[in-house]
Design a protein around this motif. Structure first.
Motif, mmCIF file in Angstrom:
data_model
loop_
_atom_site.group_PDB
_atom_site.id
_atom_site.type_symbol
_atom_site.label_atom_id
_atom_site.label_comp_id
_atom_site.label_asym_id
_atom_site.label_seq_id
_atom_site.Cartn_x
_atom_site.Cartn_y
_atom_site.Cartn_z
ATOM 1 N N ASN A 227 -16.628 6.538 15.312
ATOM 2 C CA ASN A 227 -16.178 6.489 13.811
ATOM 3 C C ASN A 227 -16.960 7.130 12.835
ATOM 4 O OD1 ASN A 227 -13.930 4.840 14.699
ATOM 5 N ND2 ASN A 227 -14.978 2.919 14.359
ATOM 6 N N LYS A 228 -18.241 6.857 13.057
ATOM 7 C CA LYS A 228 -19.200 7.661 12.015
ATOM 8 C C LYS A 228 -19.089 9.107 12.177
ATOM 9 C CE LYS A 228 -24.363 8.527 10.971
ATOM 10 N NZ LYS A 228 -25.578 8.135 11.342
ATOM 11 N N HIS A 229 -19.050 9.807 13.481
ATOM 12 C CA HIS A 229 -18.641 11.192 13.292
ATOM 13 C C HIS A 229 -17.174 11.738 13.566
ATOM 14 C CE1 HIS A 229 -23.230 11.936 13.900
ATOM 15 N NE2 HIS A 229 -23.077 10.714 14.419
ATOM 16 N N ARG A 230 -16.336 10.777 13.148
ATOM 17 C CA ARG A 230 -14.938 11.014 13.249
ATOM 18 C C ARG A 230 -14.444 11.641 14.379
ATOM 19 N NH1 ARG A 230 -17.144 12.342 8.213
ATOM 20 N NH2 ARG A 230 -16.233 11.430 6.397
ATOM 21 N N LEU A 231 -14.869 11.031 15.683
ATOM 22 C CA LEU A 231 -14.289 11.253 16.867
ATOM 23 C C LEU A 231 -13.224 10.297 17.443
ATOM 24 C CD1 LEU A 231 -17.727 12.408 18.327
ATOM 25 C CD2 LEU A 231 -15.875 13.964 17.391
ATOM 26 N N ARG A 232 -12.473 10.703 18.271
ATOM 27 C CA ARG A 232 -11.574 9.792 18.716
ATOM 28 C C ARG A 232 -11.965 8.981 19.791
ATOM 29 N NH1 ARG A 232 -7.974 9.917 23.253
ATOM 30 N NH2 ARG A 232 -5.851 8.561 22.919
ATOM 31 N N LEU A 233 -11.738 7.653 19.879
ATOM 32 C CA LEU A 233 -12.014 6.743 20.880
ATOM 33 C C LEU A 233 -11.067 5.983 21.541
ATOM 34 C CD1 LEU A 233 -14.570 5.416 22.594
ATOM 35 C CD2 LEU A 233 -14.820 3.642 20.678
ATOM 36 N N ASP A 234 -10.820 6.118 22.876
ATOM 37 C CA ASP A 234 -9.520 5.459 23.276
ATOM 38 C C ASP A 234 -10.083 4.054 24.002
ATOM 39 O OD1 ASP A 234 -7.404 4.724 24.912
ATOM 40 O OD2 ASP A 234 -7.066 6.513 25.934
ATOM 41 N N LEU A 235 -9.877 2.952 22.891
ATOM 42 C CA LEU A 235 -10.404 1.912 23.090
ATOM 43 C C LEU A 235 -9.772 1.275 24.533
ATOM 44 C CD1 LEU A 235 -10.868 0.255 19.790
ATOM 45 C CD2 LEU A 235 -12.829 0.510 21.466
ATOM 46 N N PRO A 236 -8.376 1.084 24.582
ATOM 47 C CA PRO A 236 -7.757 0.711 25.847
ATOM 48 C C PRO A 236 -8.263 1.415 27.192
ATOM 49 C CG PRO A 236 -5.958 1.181 24.188
ATOM 50 C CD PRO A 236 -7.341 1.642 23.633
ATOM 51 N N ALA A 237 -8.477 2.574 27.081
ATOM 52 C CA ALA A 237 -9.182 3.314 28.343
ATOM 53 C C ALA A 237 -10.635 2.634 28.409
ATOM 54 C CB ALA A 237 -8.997 4.824 28.219
ATOM 55 N N GLU A 238 -11.080 2.725 27.510
ATOM 56 C CA GLU A 238 -12.810 2.129 27.711
ATOM 57 C C GLU A 238 -12.668 0.545 28.406
ATOM 58 O OE1 GLU A 238 -15.570 3.543 27.168
ATOM 59 O OE2 GLU A 238 -14.864 5.303 26.440
#
Length: 278
Positions: A227-238
């Motif tokens: 979030n800090k570096h404005r990057l996408r994180l696919d939480l369901p995949a994680e």
């Protein structure tokens, strides 16, 4: 011989490994132990070896403790090192020589875990185009990201970027620092002549509880830095990948590994970083 260098080592119940670390530090280098409220003999071991000890009084996390240790130093160079590590002969001298040759850089050594080479080729915070391809390098070169187990840098560079982000309790603090150093124009380099051995994961006593704390920190830190570096994180995949790992026998039947993954899944929910481990 006396180098204008302080080694900052963060401890938390690290008495079982700290003496080996301290024995590998040359007499001409000063050590500052930033202790995160150890309950074992860590502080006594450090003082008996002549290290300067900063007793923090609570577990504030790795990066924050590094910042506290650095604030206690007035040396030109800082090294941040894990207590479950030892320096090979000549490592410190190789770092100093590398810094003289490349004054606008921060450095990693060649890191081994026994006979196994450790080298960070990539980071979640970097695009694929900036990650390392191929075998780990054997000579001095620019690298994509610093491995946090041993970082050598100028004190003024550390202060220029504001040190470690104190909101990161544990994990990904080295990725975040690497990105900020690069953005500030500081090169990240391998000092190939400096070699260390890192007994990974032994900085503190292992237990199901410590596994849970580390796992939760890993999950929370991942969410925070993305979030800090404005990057996408696919939480369901994680979460899906974590559950698949959790159901594998070598994890499911191992208490510490199981708790670490359960902690990671909980940590992905986010929340205040400064509550972990208290």
């Amino acid at each position: 011989m006396k180098f204008d260098l302080d080694i900052i080592v963060v401890t938390h119940d690290s008495g079982a490994v700290l003496q080996v670390f301290l024995d590998s530090v040359p007499d001409f280098v000063s050590v500052i132990v930033a202790d995160n409220a150890s309950t074992d003999d860590t502080v006594a071991v450090a003082r008996a070896a002549g290290a300067k000890v900063v007793e923090i009084g609570e577990n504030v996390g790795y990066g924050c403790a590094c910042n506290i240790g650095a604030a206690a130093s007035d040396a030109t160079f800082l090294m941040f090192a894990n207590p479950d590590m030892r320096f090979e002969p000549g490592a410190i001298e190789a770092f100093v020589a590398a810094a003289a040759a490349f004054p606008n850089a921060a450095f990693n050594p060649r890191i081994y875990s026994g006979s196994r080479r450790r080298f960070r080729k990539w980071s979640r915070l970097l695009p694929a185009s900036q990650c390392w391809r191929g075998s780990p390098p054997d000579g001095d070169c620019v690298i994509p990201v610093l491995h946090g187990s041993c970082i050598f840098m100028r004190h003024d560079h550390f202060e220029m970027v504001g040190g470690f982000d104190p909101r990161i309790f544990l994990f990904h603090e080295d990725d975040d620092l690497s990105v900020r150093l690069r953005e500030a124009g500081v090169e990240l380099r391998l000092a190939a002549g400096a070699m260390v051995d890192h007994a990974e994961g032994n900085s503190s006593l292992r237990s199901s509880r410590s596994g849970r704390i580390k796992g939760e920190a890993m999950g929370r830190s991942l969410v925070y830095v993305m979030n800090k570096h404005r990057l996408r994180l696919d939480l369901p995949a994680e979460r899906h990948r974590a559950w698949l790992k959790l159901l594998s026998p070598h994890v499911l039947l191992n208490g510490a590994r199981r708790e670490k993954l359960l902690g990671f899944l909980h940590g992905l929910s986010g929340g205040p970083m400064d509550q972990i481990g208290k």
